[in-house]
Enzyme design. Sequence first.
Site, PDB file in Angstrom:
ATOM      1  N   ASP A   1       0.503  -1.644  -0.365  1.00 47.21           N
ATOM      2  CA  ASP A   1      -0.123  -0.243  -0.158  1.00 47.21           C
ATOM      3  C   ASP A   1       1.255   1.197  -0.102  1.00 47.21           C
ATOM      4  O   ASP A   1       2.240   1.290   0.022  1.00 47.21           O
ATOM      5  CB  ASP A   1      -0.622  -0.228   1.293  1.00 47.21           C
ATOM      6  CG  ASP A   1      -2.553   0.561   1.515  1.00 47.21           C
ATOM      7  OD1 ASP A   1      -3.194   0.752   1.705  1.00 47.21           O
ATOM      8  OD2 ASP A   1      -2.138   1.412   0.285  1.00 47.21           O
TER       9      ASP A   1
ATOM     10  N   GLU B   1     -10.760   6.720   4.118  1.00 46.54           N
ATOM     11  CA  GLU B   1      -9.669   6.625   4.900  1.00 46.54           C
ATOM     12  C   GLU B   1      -9.709   6.443   6.377  1.00 46.54           C
ATOM     13  O   GLU B   1     -11.192   7.040   6.890  1.00 46.54           O
ATOM     14  CB  GLU B   1      -8.553   6.024   3.918  1.00 46.54           C
ATOM     15  CG  GLU B   1      -8.309   5.652   2.819  1.00 46.54           C
ATOM     16  CD  GLU B   1      -7.107   5.186   2.622  1.00 46.54           C
ATOM     17  OE1 GLU B   1      -6.561   6.159   1.241  1.00 46.54           O
ATOM     18  OE2 GLU B   1      -5.883   5.350   2.474  1.00 46.54           O
TER      19      GLU B   1
END
Length: 622
Positions: free
Chosen positions: A313, A511
């Site tokens: 990521d 997020e």
Amino acid sequence: MRSYSILVACALLGIFQTVSLSSSDSKRLSSYDAQVKELLAQMTLDEKIGQMTQPEQGPVLANPGDMQKYFIGSVLSGGDSDPAEGNGLEAWTDLYDRVQSEALKTRLKIPVLYGVDAVHGHSNVLGAVIFPHNIALGCTRDPALVEKISRITAEEVRATGIQWTFAPCVAVPQDIRWGRTYEGFSEDPALVEMLGVAAVRGLQGDLKNPLSVLACAKHYVGDGGTAATTAPRPEAVPKGASRLWLDQGDASMDEATLRRIHLPGYVAAINAGVGSIMPSFSTWNGVRCSASRRLLTEILKEELGFEGFLISDYNAITQIRPDDYKASVEISINAGMDMAMEPTSYAKFFNTLKELVTEGRVPMSRIDDAVTRILRVKFAMGLMDKSRSQLADRKLHKSFGSPAHRELAREAVRKSVVLLKNERNALPVAKDIARIHVAGKSADDIGNQCGGWTIRWQGQSGKVTTGGTTVLEAIKAAVSRNTSVTYSIDGSGAEGASIGIAVIGERPYAEGVGDTSDLSLSKEDVAVIRNLKKAGIPVAVILIAGRPMIIDSVLRQSDSFMAAFLPGTEGSGIADVLFGDYSPTAKLSFSWPKSMDQLPLNINVPKDRYSPLFPYGYGLSY
Ligand code: GLC
């Protein structure tokens, strides 16, 4: 929990069906190993490490020659990494062609894989069809629909030339205070598995097909199982985030629990031939997933036989040892990471890994394994087929955002809207009713309808976000000529209307910015309902939000209440349900709490703790 047992049954059926069907779509990735081996033998260490290096497009294009100097094998556009010329279809297609042309100037001319977060349609690009986010698709329980949506998403991504999406998210969110709840299909592993596989099949189909894109199951593993905490965050607190956080936190559980709740989506995705998997920022019992050999190599690659590659990521590798980048790279690559998403520090990663190999701290066998996995995918996708142009096929522009694609999104919306309450036959509304008064901040707001990961990383309220149909526009289009539709954002002026329809809920976030300790409705939303009630008319409420919210006061005051979650651009699907053109069939994909102190609340908590306002699987029809 009747519906749950039915779900498990069809999930099992779905898996058997999927496993048998998936093998017919694409050959196993390892069937390309002979060609891979031949190419690998020609490659220098620099060319091998270049395949493992993924910068963001902006930084690498800002340094002319870097694509060749570092033999870059992949490029991404993360959130807000947009073409300088803006988010139009042509600008995105030109950007892709420019990046690919740079890559094809290298000695071996290995094309790049270009990755984006097309997580609910090609949601970076103006004019793309934006589908409901996964939380809403979970309410459809319809794998065939999810596969079709993924197929169309792949086609619209390919219209820009891009061949890889960081999707599906197969998280199994267990606590709706997490800002990424809406990216998950459900709190129920069986439902996540069923729809996650459908998404992989839809996106990848036969990987050789120029309309297919590479899928990426994420975030491996347990990203949805982290505990809420107010401890100091290891990373900087995202702007606007609350003190309480879960995102990138710690999933503290034994391996049996991790396997039971959080692993099924990956097992099924691997069986369906997923070509890439993204390890999670989060930790499992204190160990970063990106650093865990147990997770990345022993379970995924050795036990489950994953033949594709692992992509880290966004700067996740640096979090392993914040004080020692070289150690972070050594740990992650040796644990099994194959490609590093290093948006700006791609040169540093390249040079660090080269040092580690030269010093013998990362064996060449690990490099060869990583590059083999990446090249398998490139061969499987026809990227190495010299007879095939790797530039964008602009003929696909004519179906981009097409009415047919929007019709599919509209179908997804009406099949994902959950009817939670309907008294005094408030719904369906007659199309020739005298007057409808519409209210609420999300009644005429494409941005709120779409939520995060839409044009902007965090999404953005307002009509300017991208083309589509708001709920208000959809209502106006649905009613008869004799019906008047009035609107006020605060609900004032509703006196004399036949019914009031309030569209309320959350503004966009993505997020950790969406982590929250408070899911109660805003004062402005509560006031809207109060104003409609004061007018003495029936009140229908539509919630546009990335998750269940605390609605008790408003629920009591409303005659009908439906959860549309984040429906995307095609608000007409909501009108289809409002006016009875479609009788609601959707069932909740998450448990709905009465209050915040019940959280985390899901079907996996002990039964004596499970007393939701609406249980998992709840949903009314007309
Ligand atoms: C983000 C997300 C991940 C996304 C990646 C690239 O931080 O965690 O879901 O695919 O970076 O944008």
